[in-house]
Scaffold this motif. Sequence first.
Motif, mmCIF file in Angstrom:
data_model
loop_
_atom_site.group_PDB
_atom_site.id
_atom_site.type_symbol
_atom_site.label_atom_id
_atom_site.label_comp_id
_atom_site.label_asym_id
_atom_site.label_seq_id
_atom_site.Cartn_x
_atom_site.Cartn_y
_atom_site.Cartn_z
ATOM 1 N N PHE A 76 1.255 8.152 -13.252
ATOM 2 C CA PHE A 76 1.155 7.838 -11.828
ATOM 3 C C PHE A 76 2.500 7.483 -11.212
ATOM 4 O O PHE A 76 2.617 7.370 -10.004
ATOM 5 N N GLY A 77 3.512 7.298 -12.041
ATOM 6 C CA GLY A 77 4.812 6.968 -11.480
ATOM 7 C C GLY A 77 5.405 8.093 -10.669
ATOM 8 O O GLY A 77 6.243 7.878 -9.797
ATOM 9 N N ALA A 78 4.964 9.338 -10.971
ATOM 10 C CA ALA A 78 5.471 10.466 -10.205
ATOM 11 C C ALA A 78 4.938 10.489 -8.786
ATOM 12 O O ALA A 78 5.500 11.131 -7.903
ATOM 13 N N PHE A 79 3.824 9.795 -8.540
ATOM 14 C CA PHE A 79 3.224 9.794 -7.202
ATOM 15 C C PHE A 79 3.946 8.840 -6.252
ATOM 16 O O PHE A 79 3.865 8.994 -5.053
ATOM 17 N N GLY A 80 4.591 7.835 -6.775
ATOM 18 C CA GLY A 80 5.178 6.864 -5.876
ATOM 19 C C GLY A 80 6.434 6.246 -6.423
ATOM 20 O O GLY A 80 6.570 6.021 -7.627
ATOM 21 N N THR A 81 7.371 6.011 -5.547
ATOM 22 C CA THR A 81 8.577 5.272 -5.866
ATOM 23 C C THR A 81 8.620 4.041 -4.987
ATOM 24 O O THR A 81 7.698 3.785 -4.216
ATOM 25 N N GLY A 82 9.686 3.293 -5.106
ATOM 26 C CA GLY A 82 9.764 2.071 -4.328
ATOM 27 C C GLY A 82 9.766 2.293 -2.837
ATOM 28 O O GLY A 82 9.509 1.379 -2.073
ATOM 29 N N THR A 83 10.068 3.513 -2.406
ATOM 30 C CA THR A 83 10.165 3.799 -0.975
ATOM 31 C C THR A 83 8.884 4.363 -0.383
ATOM 32 O O THR A 83 8.743 4.392 0.839
ATOM 33 N N ASN A 84 7.983 4.858 -1.202
ATOM 34 C CA ASN A 84 6.758 5.442 -0.657
ATOM 35 C C ASN A 84 5.510 4.886 -1.320
ATOM 36 O O ASN A 84 4.490 5.562 -1.400
ATOM 37 N N TYR A 85 5.580 3.655 -1.816
ATOM 38 C CA TYR A 85 4.376 3.012 -2.346
ATOM 39 C C TYR A 85 3.302 2.914 -1.269
ATOM 40 O O TYR A 85 2.122 3.171 -1.523
ATOM 41 N N GLY A 86 3.702 2.501 -0.085
ATOM 42 C CA GLY A 86 2.741 2.312 0.988
ATOM 43 C C GLY A 86 2.050 3.605 1.379
ATOM 44 O O GLY A 86 0.843 3.611 1.661
ATOM 45 N N GLN A 87 2.785 4.709 1.392
ATOM 46 C CA GLN A 87 2.201 5.981 1.787
ATOM 47 C C GLN A 87 1.132 6.440 0.805
ATOM 48 O O GLN A 87 0.034 6.832 1.196
ATOM 49 N N TRP A 88 1.445 6.370 -0.487
ATOM 50 C CA TRP A 88 0.474 6.801 -1.482
ATOM 51 C C TRP A 88 -0.700 5.834 -1.591
ATOM 52 O O TRP A 88 -1.839 6.236 -1.793
ATOM 53 N N LEU A 89 -0.433 4.551 -1.432
ATOM 54 C CA LEU A 89 -1.513 3.582 -1.460
ATOM 55 C C LEU A 89 -2.466 3.796 -0.299
ATOM 56 O O LEU A 89 -3.700 3.735 -0.451
ATOM 57 N N PHE A 99 4.643 -2.521 2.253
ATOM 58 C CA PHE A 99 5.470 -1.571 1.509
ATOM 59 C C PHE A 99 6.138 -0.550 2.415
ATOM 60 O O PHE A 99 7.039 0.162 1.970
ATOM 61 N N GLY A 100 5.698 -0.447 3.665
ATOM 62 C CA GLY A 100 6.312 0.491 4.599
ATOM 63 C C GLY A 100 5.827 1.911 4.375
ATOM 64 O O GLY A 100 5.026 2.206 3.487
ATOM 65 N N GLY A 101 6.325 2.803 5.207
ATOM 66 C CA GLY A 101 5.972 4.211 5.113
ATOM 67 C C GLY A 101 4.785 4.604 5.964
ATOM 68 O O GLY A 101 4.493 5.794 6.103
ATOM 69 N N ILE A 102 4.062 3.640 6.534
ATOM 70 C CA ILE A 102 2.890 3.906 7.348
ATOM 71 C C ILE A 102 3.041 3.169 8.675
ATOM 72 O O ILE A 102 3.346 1.966 8.691
ATOM 73 N N GLU A 103 2.827 3.889 9.762
ATOM 74 C CA GLU A 103 2.900 3.296 11.091
ATOM 75 C C GLU A 103 1.498 2.900 11.567
ATOM 76 O O GLU A 103 0.483 3.301 10.987
ATOM 77 N N LEU A 104 1.475 2.117 12.628
ATOM 78 C CA LEU A 104 0.206 1.634 13.151
ATOM 79 C C LEU A 104 -0.656 2.774 13.679
ATOM 80 O O LEU A 104 -1.883 2.756 13.513
ATOM 81 N N ASP A 105 -0.039 3.776 14.311
ATOM 82 C CA ASP A 105 -0.837 4.877 14.839
ATOM 83 C C ASP A 105 -1.493 5.678 13.718
ATOM 84 O O ASP A 105 -2.620 6.170 13.871
ATOM 85 N N GLN A 106 -0.834 5.817 12.565
ATOM 86 C CA GLN A 106 -1.449 6.493 11.435
ATOM 87 C C GLN A 106 -2.682 5.724 10.950
ATOM 88 O O GLN A 106 -3.710 6.326 10.598
#
Length: 341
Positions: free
Chosen positions: A54-67, A142-149
Amino acid sequence: MNVVVRSLWNPIVAKEYRSRMRTWRSPTAMTVYIVLLGGLGWAVFAAMSRGGVFGAFGTGTNYGQWLFTFLMLFQVVLLAFITPALTAGAISGERERQTIDLLFVTPLPPFSIIWGKLLSSMSFVVVLLTLSVPIFSLVFLFGGIELDQMLYGFLVTGVTALTLGLMGIAFSSLFRRTLVATVAAYGAAFVLTVGSPAYGLLFPVQANPLSTTMPAPPAVTLISPLLPLLVIASNQPLGSYGVSYSSNSIDVLKGGPGPCVSTPDGGTACSGSGAYTVATAQSGTRLPDGLFKGWQYWQASVVMQLMICAAALALSAFVLPPVRRYRWPNPWRRRAASVKV
């Protein structure tokens, strides 16, 4: 009491609220829902932080997006299991308990009966969505996701739950047995969520190799909430999903046969051995062509699901009354009456 209050709060809604929330099943269902959703979020984050598969799905910069992606998809799956169970027995259960005649002798029209059953069931779904908001709010850490999303994701999820609920009401009005209505409702939920995306894989759109943009997937695939949620979470198009190339599509102008490779923006670039290169790529999160050209994926999905809701509501209101106000003329009946005379 004005018309709006009377339509939103009729005796059926009050009765369903009291009978539903006074039992142990509703608090138990809420607890299980939150535990499952929160447990999945914790498991996904723990797996990504440890690395490995699962480490390939997320790094420190896109944890929020995949979560956010996993949570949204899992929430839709949970609602696909919960919503048909709430509405499939709404009308057929009254028939089995032989209490449907009591509803027909009340001043409530058939539409109010259906609306009361739907509102009482959907209010429980709204409670579940509201309880999940604190879990989804952790994504912003974790970032990567905005309120509108986040808002668009909950809008698609809510409309999907409404669609599943109205389909359950329609089958409950159409069939007399709760078991048959439940099976039909779950079958429709499977077709809506999984069957329509599978259609794009089995019957993709043929792409023109000389086009500068990749065509949109088949319109029927947009009924499913899975595709819009993936686009909302990633903020990227679906790439080559629902699109196929024929065997001679790699013959580009004078270049002759050549390889086709994926481009970073999710498209496909086919190049020949000559000096000509033609790239077909889908840019942005809007549909490039088709029935909903220029629309966002979630906008097309919401409109198509609302059309299904309107059809299911009309069907329920038509088949529910025991006596039809409007009957098709029967010429054989008139002929038999004339012969008898």
